[in-house]
Write a protein that holds these residues in place. Structure first.
Motif, mmCIF file in Angstrom:
data_model
loop_
_atom_site.group_PDB
_atom_site.id
_atom_site.type_symbol
_atom_site.label_atom_id
_atom_site.label_comp_id
_atom_site.label_asym_id
_atom_site.label_seq_id
_atom_site.Cartn_x
_atom_site.Cartn_y
_atom_site.Cartn_z
ATOM 1 N N SER A 82 0.896 -1.594 0.078
ATOM 2 C CA SER A 82 0.480 -0.388 -0.365
ATOM 3 C C SER A 82 1.079 1.034 -0.250
ATOM 4 C CB SER A 82 -0.664 0.340 1.255
ATOM 5 O OG SER A 82 0.019 -0.105 2.431
ATOM 6 N N GLY A 83 2.086 0.688 -0.244
ATOM 7 C CA GLY A 83 3.402 1.954 0.133
ATOM 8 C C GLY A 83 3.336 2.449 -1.448
ATOM 9 N N LYS A 84 3.917 3.563 -1.363
ATOM 10 C CA LYS A 84 4.606 3.621 -2.856
ATOM 11 C C LYS A 84 5.373 5.524 -3.070
ATOM 12 C CE LYS A 84 2.654 4.292 -7.667
ATOM 13 N NZ LYS A 84 1.632 3.584 -8.722
ATOM 14 N N VAL A 85 6.507 6.054 -3.516
ATOM 15 C CA VAL A 85 7.473 6.481 -4.078
ATOM 16 C C VAL A 85 6.282 6.680 -5.194
ATOM 17 C CG1 VAL A 85 9.079 6.324 -2.330
ATOM 18 C CG2 VAL A 85 9.400 5.269 -4.645
ATOM 19 N N GLU A 86 7.210 8.310 -5.471
ATOM 20 C CA GLU A 86 6.363 8.862 -6.937
ATOM 21 C C GLU A 86 7.739 8.727 -7.518
ATOM 22 O OE1 GLU A 86 5.332 12.903 -8.433
ATOM 23 O OE2 GLU A 86 6.508 13.158 -6.506
ATOM 24 N N VAL A 87 6.796 8.001 -9.180
ATOM 25 C CA VAL A 87 7.654 7.674 -10.370
ATOM 26 C C VAL A 87 7.295 9.337 -11.460
ATOM 27 C CG1 VAL A 87 7.671 6.014 -12.809
ATOM 28 C CG2 VAL A 87 6.720 5.470 -10.114
ATOM 29 N N TYR A 88 9.119 8.873 -11.616
ATOM 30 C CA TYR A 88 8.911 10.603 -12.797
ATOM 31 C C TYR A 88 9.105 9.252 -14.264
ATOM 32 C CZ TYR A 88 10.009 12.902 -8.802
ATOM 33 O OH TYR A 88 9.932 13.603 -7.382
ATOM 34 N N GLN A 89 8.625 10.475 -14.996
ATOM 35 C CA GLN A 89 8.965 9.808 -16.414
ATOM 36 C C GLN A 89 10.055 10.053 -17.251
ATOM 37 O OE1 GLN A 89 5.919 11.447 -19.061
ATOM 38 N NE2 GLN A 89 6.910 10.779 -20.815
ATOM 39 N N VAL A 90 10.988 9.404 -17.272
ATOM 40 C CA VAL A 90 12.444 9.856 -18.182
ATOM 41 C C VAL A 90 12.464 9.628 -19.500
ATOM 42 C CG1 VAL A 90 14.758 8.296 -17.953
ATOM 43 C CG2 VAL A 90 13.052 8.095 -15.392
ATOM 44 N N LYS A 91 13.317 10.250 -20.281
ATOM 45 C CA LYS A 91 13.548 9.966 -21.427
ATOM 46 C C LYS A 91 15.222 10.182 -21.709
ATOM 47 C CE LYS A 91 12.691 14.266 -23.341
ATOM 48 N NZ LYS A 91 12.102 15.087 -24.288
ATOM 49 N N VAL A 92 15.363 9.824 -22.837
ATOM 50 C CA VAL A 92 17.123 9.809 -22.528
ATOM 51 C C VAL A 92 16.950 10.747 -23.923
ATOM 52 C CG1 VAL A 92 19.251 8.792 -23.303
ATOM 53 C CG2 VAL A 92 17.901 7.281 -22.308
ATOM 54 N N ASP A 93 17.730 11.987 -24.297
ATOM 55 C CA ASP A 93 18.291 12.544 -25.180
ATOM 56 C C ASP A 93 20.063 12.772 -25.560
ATOM 57 O OD1 ASP A 93 17.516 14.754 -26.846
ATOM 58 O OD2 ASP A 93 17.075 16.421 -25.969
ATOM 59 N N GLY A 94 20.002 12.197 -26.304
ATOM 60 C CA GLY A 94 21.539 12.098 -26.696
ATOM 61 C C GLY A 94 21.916 11.180 -25.986
ATOM 62 N N SER A 95 22.989 12.179 -25.279
ATOM 63 C CA SER A 95 23.900 11.220 -24.120
ATOM 64 C C SER A 95 23.234 11.879 -22.564
ATOM 65 C CB SER A 95 25.189 11.367 -24.199
ATOM 66 O OG SER A 95 25.363 12.962 -23.648
ATOM 67 N N ASP A 96 21.953 12.420 -22.729
ATOM 68 C CA ASP A 96 21.610 12.860 -21.434
ATOM 69 C C ASP A 96 20.440 12.534 -20.966
ATOM 70 O OD1 ASP A 96 22.989 15.401 -21.837
ATOM 71 O OD2 ASP A 96 21.477 16.790 -22.735
ATOM 72 N N VAL A 97 20.334 11.772 -19.759
ATOM 73 C CA VAL A 97 18.440 11.441 -19.384
ATOM 74 C C VAL A 97 18.285 12.109 -18.535
ATOM 75 C CG1 VAL A 97 18.044 9.484 -17.741
ATOM 76 C CG2 VAL A 97 20.281 8.869 -18.905
ATOM 77 N N LYS A 98 16.645 12.958 -18.743
ATOM 78 C CA LYS A 98 15.844 13.661 -18.361
ATOM 79 C C LYS A 98 15.005 13.147 -17.872
ATOM 80 C CE LYS A 98 17.484 17.344 -21.545
ATOM 81 N NZ LYS A 98 16.911 17.754 -23.707
ATOM 82 N N VAL A 99 14.465 13.764 -16.745
ATOM 83 C CA VAL A 99 13.109 13.655 -15.881
ATOM 84 C C VAL A 99 11.840 14.547 -16.132
ATOM 85 C CG1 VAL A 99 12.401 12.810 -13.265
ATOM 86 C CG2 VAL A 99 14.435 12.074 -14.648
#
Length: 101
Positions: A82-99
């Motif tokens: 029943s417990g949970k931490v927030e999940v963030y959408q991730v995308k890779v843009d070239g060599s950058d990891v973005k949230v």
């Protein structure tokens, strides 16, 4: 509406590992699971431990403070579903990891 913010380089996190990244005042736990990046809130719901510093096995990270476990893809707590931490959408843009924040 949020924006994608760079939190790391794709080479900064080896497969099967995680890091703690800071973005817009938030501590993000960022993980590399077989080349796919996942991001969750860095703060364990049990006692506030740093999830990004925990050991990763498959899709599960273990909090280094008291051993609580979380699925890095869903944020669900293995010890207390029943417990949970927030999940963030991730995308890779070239060599950058973005949230998405």
């Amino acid at each position: 509406m949020g924006e994608f913010v760079r939190v790391a380089g794709s080479g900064d996190i080896k497969p099967g590992h995680g890091i703690v990244a800071e973005a817009q005042g938030k501590a993000i736990a960022l993980f590399n699971v077989d080349g796919v990046f996942h991001a969750i809130d860095n703060t364990c719901i049990h006692r506030g431990g740093p999830l990004g510093e925990g050991d990763v096995e498959g899709e599960v990270v273990t909090c280094p403070w008291h051993g609580w476990q979380f699925n890095v893809t869903t944020g669900t707590c293995v010890n207390n579903p029943s417990g949970k931490v927030e999940v963030y959408q991730v995308k890779v843009d070239g060599s950058d990891v973005k949230v998405l924040l």
